[in-house]
Design a protein around this motif. Sequence first.
Motif, PDB file in Angstrom:
ATOM      1  N   ARG A 178       0.844  -1.188   0.000  1.00 20.22           N
ATOM      2  CA  ARG A 178       0.000   0.000   0.000  1.00 20.22           C
ATOM      3  C   ARG A 178       0.887   1.249   0.000  1.00 20.22           C
ATOM      4  NH1 ARG A 178      -5.338  -1.048   1.568  1.00 20.22           N
ATOM      5  NH2 ARG A 178      -5.670  -3.174   2.268  1.00 20.22           N
ATOM      6  N   ALA A 179       0.534   2.212  -0.824  1.00 23.46           N
ATOM      7  CA  ALA A 179       1.367   3.413  -0.931  1.00 23.46           C
ATOM      8  C   ALA A 179       0.511   4.628  -1.259  1.00 23.46           C
ATOM      9  CB  ALA A 179       2.417   3.211  -2.017  1.00 23.46           C
ATOM     10  N   LEU A 180       1.064   5.781  -0.981  1.00 20.17           N
ATOM     11  CA  LEU A 180       0.348   7.042  -1.238  1.00 20.17           C
ATOM     12  C   LEU A 180       1.270   7.961  -2.042  1.00 20.17           C
ATOM     13  CD1 LEU A 180      -1.666   9.069   1.341  1.00 20.17           C
ATOM     14  CD2 LEU A 180       0.315  10.151   0.302  1.00 20.17           C
ATOM     15  N   GLN A 181       0.656   8.727  -2.932  1.00 17.15           N
ATOM     16  CA  GLN A 181       1.429   9.633  -3.782  1.00 17.15           C
ATOM     17  C   GLN A 181       0.724  10.983  -3.880  1.00 17.15           C
ATOM     18  OE1 GLN A 181       1.320   8.540  -7.895  1.00 17.15           O
ATOM     19  NE2 GLN A 181       3.255   9.557  -8.351  1.00 17.15           N
ATOM     20  N   VAL A 182       1.478  12.029  -3.651  1.00 22.87           N
ATOM     21  CA  VAL A 182       0.916  13.373  -3.821  1.00 22.87           C
ATOM     22  C   VAL A 182       1.184  13.768  -5.275  1.00 22.87           C
ATOM     23  CG1 VAL A 182       0.963  15.770  -3.055  1.00 22.87           C
ATOM     24  CG2 VAL A 182       1.366  13.932  -1.407  1.00 22.87           C
ATOM     25  N   LEU A 183       0.127  13.664  -6.086  1.00 23.79           N
ATOM     26  CA  LEU A 183       0.283  13.866  -7.530  1.00 23.79           C
ATOM     27  C   LEU A 183       0.345  15.349  -7.858  1.00 23.79           C
ATOM     28  CD1 LEU A 183       0.191  11.949 -10.004  1.00 23.79           C
ATOM     29  CD2 LEU A 183      -2.248  12.421 -10.145  1.00 23.79           C
ATOM     30  N   LYS A 184      -0.395  16.129  -7.087  1.00 23.83           N
ATOM     31  CA  LYS A 184      -0.512  17.557  -7.393  1.00 23.83           C
ATOM     32  C   LYS A 184      -0.816  18.280  -6.086  1.00 23.83           C
ATOM     33  CE  LYS A 184      -4.235  20.248  -9.589  1.00 23.83           C
ATOM     34  NZ  LYS A 184      -5.300  20.200 -10.588  1.00 23.83           N
ATOM     35  N   MET A 185      -0.243  19.451  -5.867  1.00 21.85           N
ATOM     36  CA  MET A 185      -0.528  20.216  -4.660  1.00 21.85           C
ATOM     37  C   MET A 185      -0.189  21.663  -5.000  1.00 21.85           C
ATOM     38  SD  MET A 185      -1.736  19.460  -1.491  1.00 21.85           S
ATOM     39  CE  MET A 185      -1.822  17.713  -1.805  1.00 21.85           C
ATOM     40  N   ARG A 186      -1.198  22.406  -5.426  1.00 19.02           N
ATOM     41  CA  ARG A 186      -0.957  23.789  -5.864  1.00 19.02           C
ATOM     42  C   ARG A 186      -0.412  24.649  -4.726  1.00 19.02           C
ATOM     43  NH1 ARG A 186      -6.591  24.428  -8.722  1.00 19.02           N
ATOM     44  NH2 ARG A 186      -6.111  23.531 -10.750  1.00 19.02           N
ATOM     45  N   GLY A 187       0.601  25.436  -5.033  1.00 17.72           N
ATOM     46  CA  GLY A 187       1.115  26.414  -4.087  1.00 17.72           C
ATOM     47  C   GLY A 187       1.916  25.820  -2.945  1.00 17.72           C
ATOM     48  N   VAL A 188       2.249  24.557  -3.050  1.00 22.64           N
ATOM     49  CA  VAL A 188       2.956  23.892  -1.954  1.00 22.64           C
ATOM     50  C   VAL A 188       4.084  23.032  -2.526  1.00 22.64           C
ATOM     51  CG1 VAL A 188       2.701  22.137  -0.139  1.00 22.64           C
ATOM     52  CG2 VAL A 188       0.851  23.762  -0.554  1.00 22.64           C
ATOM     53  N   PRO A 189       5.323  23.259  -2.079  1.00 24.32           N
ATOM     54  CA  PRO A 189       6.387  22.347  -2.521  1.00 24.32           C
ATOM     55  C   PRO A 189       6.117  20.976  -1.896  1.00 24.32           C
ATOM     56  CG  PRO A 189       7.243  24.046  -1.021  1.00 24.32           C
ATOM     57  CD  PRO A 189       5.771  24.231  -1.087  1.00 24.32           C
ATOM     58  N   HIS A 190       6.162  19.944  -2.676  1.00 24.35           N
ATOM     59  CA  HIS A 190       5.820  18.629  -2.117  1.00 24.35           C
ATOM     60  C   HIS A 190       6.651  17.534  -2.749  1.00 24.35           C
ATOM     61  CE1 HIS A 190       3.552  17.314  -5.684  1.00 24.35           C
ATOM     62  NE2 HIS A 190       3.302  18.597  -5.817  1.00 24.35           N
TER      63      HIS A 190
END
Length: 237
Positions: A203-215
């Motif tokens: 199981r894994a999680l990915q931050v694909l997009k996050m406007r205005g936030v370095p991620h």
Amino acid sequence: MYVGELLKSLDRVPSGVPGLDDIIGGGFLPGRVYLVTGPPGSGKTTIGIQFLVEGAKNGEKGAFISLVENPKIIIQDMLRYNFGLLGYVKSKMITFHDLGSYLLRAEYKMSWTELFNAILKAINEEEIKRVVIDSFTSLEHLVKDSENKRWALGRFIRALQELEVTTIITAEMLQGDSYTDEHYLADGVIVIHHFMRNYQMIRALQVLKMRGVPHDSNLKRIHFTEDGIQVYPEAPF
Ligand SMILES: Nc1ncnc2c1ncn2[C@@H]1O[C@H](COP(=O)(O)OP(=O)(O)O)[C@@H](O)[C@H]1O
Ligand SMILES: [Mg+2]
């Protein structure tokens, strides 16, 4: 717009998911709309509840809008975690809204705009700061005018921003699914993956997009614990 208002956007809304805030620069941005997507059973509803419980702990009211499942069953399933959910339901810090039965009961197919207005009516109560809409799965069959979805959704997201609530929308995503209007319009997209490797479920999680936030968009290992889903800083394998 005043500078003070712009600076307010530097505040962060803690997600309530241990480890997640570390990879999105401290938390969500207030007043924004985020999409949590993944296959069935990947943990979308759990993350939504964690988000509302985190708010309730800090005195912020939350609304859970259920578009498909019976809220009673969701609450029952969440009782095995240490969220203290029942207490927040009793004190009305978290309210559940069963729009699913309304959608299914309707004798005619409603338009996206009518559906979104029904959601806004449910949350247009003072003091609500956090909203979870669970989930956008299969609504295409229940709603007419599917071609108008993007415009209706765009207006809906604007309305949520005006209400100054921070929102998580969940959506089912099957492997190979293409991007949907939600992906384009949301301020951030978090994808939960699960796959088999050496006969083991990863199981894994990915931050694909996050406007205005370095991620960090690399895959991160996640685990179900008694406190809900936890995100670890390392790769899942
Ligand atoms: N301790 C656990 N270990 C592994 N998986 C778990 C554990 N607890 C719950 N799950 C998984 O979580 C799923 C429910 O999560 P949920 O948030 O309802 O998913 P979704 O909303 O994405 O369908 C269960 O179907 C199960 O697969
Ligand atoms: Mg769910």
